[in-house]
Design a protein around this motif. Structure first.
Motif, PDB file in Angstrom:
ATOM      1  N   THR A  82      -3.883  -2.162   2.271  1.00 18.80           N
ATOM      2  CA  THR A  82      -3.858  -1.371   1.088  1.00 18.80           C
ATOM      3  C   THR A  82      -3.236  -2.303  -0.225  1.00 18.80           C
ATOM      4  N   ARG A  83      -3.820  -1.584  -1.153  1.00 12.78           N
ATOM      5  CA  ARG A  83      -3.363  -2.255  -2.590  1.00 12.78           C
ATOM      6  C   ARG A  83      -1.710  -2.392  -2.663  1.00 12.78           C
ATOM      7  N   GLN A  84      -1.372  -1.354  -2.180  1.00  9.59           N
ATOM      8  CA  GLN A  84       0.212  -1.297  -2.132  1.00  9.59           C
ATOM      9  C   GLN A  84       0.878  -2.441  -1.441  1.00  9.59           C
ATOM     10  N   THR A  85       0.319  -2.663  -0.207  1.00  9.38           N
ATOM     11  CA  THR A  85       0.894  -3.823   0.476  1.00  9.38           C
ATOM     12  C   THR A  85       0.505  -5.320   0.409  1.00  9.38           C
ATOM     13  N   GLN A 127       0.333  -7.113  -2.471  1.00  8.12           N
ATOM     14  CA  GLN A 127       0.986  -8.099  -3.059  1.00  8.12           C
ATOM     15  C   GLN A 127       2.147  -8.771  -2.308  1.00  8.12           C
TER      16      GLN A 127
END
Length: 734
Positions: free
Chosen positions: A411-414, A416
């Protein structure tokens, strides 16, 4: 009448399993057929394990030719000659076909899954698919689990929750026994006296009732109210051979086959037969299908297994799991599905490197079976095991595990946090002189940023990877050069360098006999970029066919996206529509990403180009979804097409709105050709309205921010057309 049953309750023991067994007997008495599968904690990372258990026996008597797609799960039934490379849709349809055929031979068919809390996500997805696809057949489903245990399995819990919401499932709850039922059970076990005491102590729990009643009836002595003490006292009455083998059985899990015990313990056949008879007579074991699909045994009550297991000291447990892992390890060379079992035992043994290797193999096995969520979980567990390793094996394994994690989808949240960890590992690999591993890390890093549409980062990482890749082995170097060349070509950056890297990789790959999908894919993009359609088309088709053969669904999706855009630009919307259908199928194999939204958007665009009914409404919805999933690159491409269409239809204000939105999206991902195309359409619209000042402002910005030599042939043609329009409007070019 409901065709889906959930057998749940808060009982402690085999009550739910016994109820399912009674259901099975009732179905068979009516001439029906039961397909029984059981979930196991140790095999949750084995995709479709419960379906393999349920279908293996009926497939042995299957009268019709088996669908070739089943070769992945049942190689023993589908010959290598007839097996085909399949995707998840084909696999699901093949199993649906088998169930449909079986339903015409026996009625009804009941599929029973015991201990649903241990089902893997791929098995849950298949179950959900069949429930939706086959409501017309005399096919029923039943599952057992304690509600609290089911909640720990998100996929299974969400499925049951959704079915309840739709009123498609009937829940049969198991409640404690009342005083009368407790007394009847105690009397059946020979404990006619003290039934009131038994009920008070057991609280109506069937397992407590049985153990207390047996303690009174068998030993004629006072009983303990502690269930664990009761079971320990019962196990102490077993022969020394039975007690010893019972510890190995408990370590293996809830079920096992005699062959497994024999392979692991080297116990003689006579001793094994004697012990099995004793344990079966004592109602500690009962015949069942083991976790590897062989006829075997299961613990009658799992609490008995837990007590037997916890009688071992921690050092002995570790040694037993280590021995099991050592015996399983050779089996993984020919059967990667065993890797999840190996990882389980290696982890419990504290053999962290072996566990990490096994988790990696099991995760890669999941990706091959389209079980991406399960693969991601296994990769994460492998990464955790690496923290105890020395620097070199830790870096080597974690880079490979992170690559699997990225390919499974993040996911975009993880993303980074994963990117930061990859940077740290790549730096460590460089410091340790681990060139091959460093290249693998760079590949994962590029793939991660590509998935997130961070094209500027992809560009920088590609340039770095091209230089660092040359220090690795020839095979790794060829792969990295091809991969970085393809990435540069895909994002429309430095096409001359991209082509040089691809040709260098092509030469090196031919010397080491490698076939790399990035070569035809990347070279096809280069030829397409330069407007050489005749050379580009066969290269892009070749790349798609290679992705299909490798069952690389992400690559297949990318290649099909190219072909859709290519045929649109070639003026062949009908050909593009054919590829759209294939693109939709490919997107269905990929979980958790934006691929389904992109596929739907391309199909809506093609429908719009063909002036089909409701195309505009589909396109509006598709653009909203693209914005929601942050697929800015595709959004910019489609908005530019729409803006150009409206401009040709003299709907200038609408064209301006779409062109401005296209330009903003293209600038977010920093794609030069998409920026140029959006800008030229925007300027053309301003010129049409005779708004020369705005047109001139944007034209100057176009010339400042975009270098002509880096643009695609299509973008350069659009700029040339714009320049002609300026001349026609008698404006001075600056």
């Amino acid at each position: 009448m409901s065709k889906i049953f959930f057998l749940g309750g808060h009982s402690y023991g085999r009550a739910k399993t016994r109820l399912a067994e009674e259901l099975s007997l009732a179905v068979q008495a009516q001439g029906g057929q039961v397909l029984w599968g059981r979930g196991f904690e140790s095999e949750w990372g084995q995709p479709y394990g419960v379906w393999i258990d349920a279908l293996r026996s009926p497939l042995q008597q299957y009268s019709a030719p088996l669908p070739p797609a089943l070769g992945k799960l049942f190689p023993e039934f589908v010959s290598a000659a007839s097996a085909v490379q399949s995707d998840r849709n084909q696999l699901f349809d093949a199993i649906a076909s088998v169930l449909s055929h079986l339903s015409h031979q026996a009625t009804p068919i009941v599929v029973i899954f015991d201990d649903m809390q241990w089902l893997d996500e791929a098995s849950i997805a298949l179950l959900h698919y069949l429930i939706r696809l086959l409501p017309h057949l005399p096919l029923y489903f039943a599952g057992t689990a304690r509600p609290k245990a089911l909640e720990t399995n998100v996929a299974a819990y969400q499925l049951v929750k959704a079915l309840r919401r739709d009123r498609r499932v009937k829940t049969i709850g198991l409640t404690p026994l009342d005083a009368t039922a407790t007394a009847q059970l105690a009397q059946q076990l020979g404990a006619e006296i003290a039934v009131e005491q038994i009920y008070d102590s057991s609280g109506g729990n069937p397992l407590y009732t049985i153990e207390i009643a047996q303690a009174i009836a068998s030993h004629n002595r006072p009983y303990s109210e502690n269930l664990e003490v009761l079971i320990q006292e019962r196990l102490q009455t077993l022969s020394s051979e039975a007690q010893e083998l019972l510890t190995w059985m408990a370590a293996l899990g809830s079920s096992f086959s005699p062959n497994q015990i024999n392979h692991i313990t080297d116990c003689s056949l006579l001793t094994l037969l004697s012990v099995m008879a004793e344990l079966e007579q004592q109602n500690i074991l009962h015949p069942a299908i083991s976790s590897n699909g062989e006829p075997g045994y299961a613990f009658t009550h799992d609490v008995v297994r837990q007590v037997a297991y916890h009688r071992l000291s921690e050092p002995r447990r570790r040694l037993i799991h280590r021995h099991i892992a050592e015996r399983l390890q050779p089996l993984t060379e020919t059967n990667s599905a065993v890797s999840s079992d190996l990882a389980h035992h290696a982890q419990l043994a504290g053999e962290h490197e072996l566990a990490a290797i096994a988790f990696l193999t099991a995760a890669e096995h999941c990706l091959r079976l389209f079980a991406y969520a399960d693969g991601a979980k296994l990769a994460q567990q492998g990464i955790e095991q690496c923290q105890w390793l020395e620097a070199r094996p830790r870096v080597r394994l974690q880079l490979r595990l992170f690559k699997v994690l990225v390919l499974a989808g993040v996911t975009r949240q993880t993303s980074q946090a994963i990117e930061a960890q990859l940077h740290e590992l790549i730096q460590a690999a460089n410091h340790l002189g681990m060139s091959d591993d460093e290249a693998i890390g760079m590949e994962a890093l590029i793939a991660l940023n590509y998935e997130q549409d961070n094209l500027a980062e992809v560009h920088q990482h590609c340039l770095l990877a091209a230089e660092q890749g040359r220090t690795a082995s020839p095979a790794i170097t060829a792969r990295m050069l091809a991969y970085t060349g393809w990435c540069l070509a895909d994002i429309g950056q430095e096409m001359q360098r991209a082509e040089a890297l691809l040709l260098e990789a092509q030469s090196l790959a031919s010397r080491v006999e490698l076939e790399l999908i990035d070569l035809p894919s990347g070279l096809g993009c280069v030829r397409w970029h330069h407007g050489n359609f005749e050379e580009a088309r066969p290269l892009l088709k070749q790349a798609w066919q290679m992705a299909q053969a490798d069952q690389d669904h992400w690559r297949e999706f990318v290649c099909l996206s190219y072909l859709v855009m290519f045929e649109l630009e070639a003026g062949q919307p009908l050909a593009a529509l054919t590829y759209c259908d294939a693109l939709s199928l490919a997107s269905a194999q990929l979980e958790g990403g934006n691929e389904a939204a992109i596929a739907a958007a391309f199909k809506a665009l093609v429908h719009h180009q063909l002036d089909q009914t409701n195309a505009q409404m589909q396109l509006r919805q598709a653009l909203v979804t693209l914005q929601e999933v942050d697929a800015q690159r595709t959004r910019a491409y489609i908005l530019t097409w729409i803006a150009d269409h409206h401009l040709k239809q003299s709907a200038v204000e609408t064209a301006l709105t779409h062109a401005q939105a296209a330009l903003e999206a293209a600038q977010i991902v920093n794609h030069p050709s998409n920026m140029a195309l959006a800008w030229t359409t925007l300027i053309q619209a301003y010129l049409t309205q005779n708004r020369k000042q705005e047109a001139n402002h944007h034209f100057q910005k176009l010339k400042q921010q975009v270098e002509r030599h880096s643009l695609s042939a299509r973008a350069n043609q659009a700029i040339a057309k714009l320049e002609q329009a300026w001349k026609d409007a008698d404006l001075k070019l600056k």
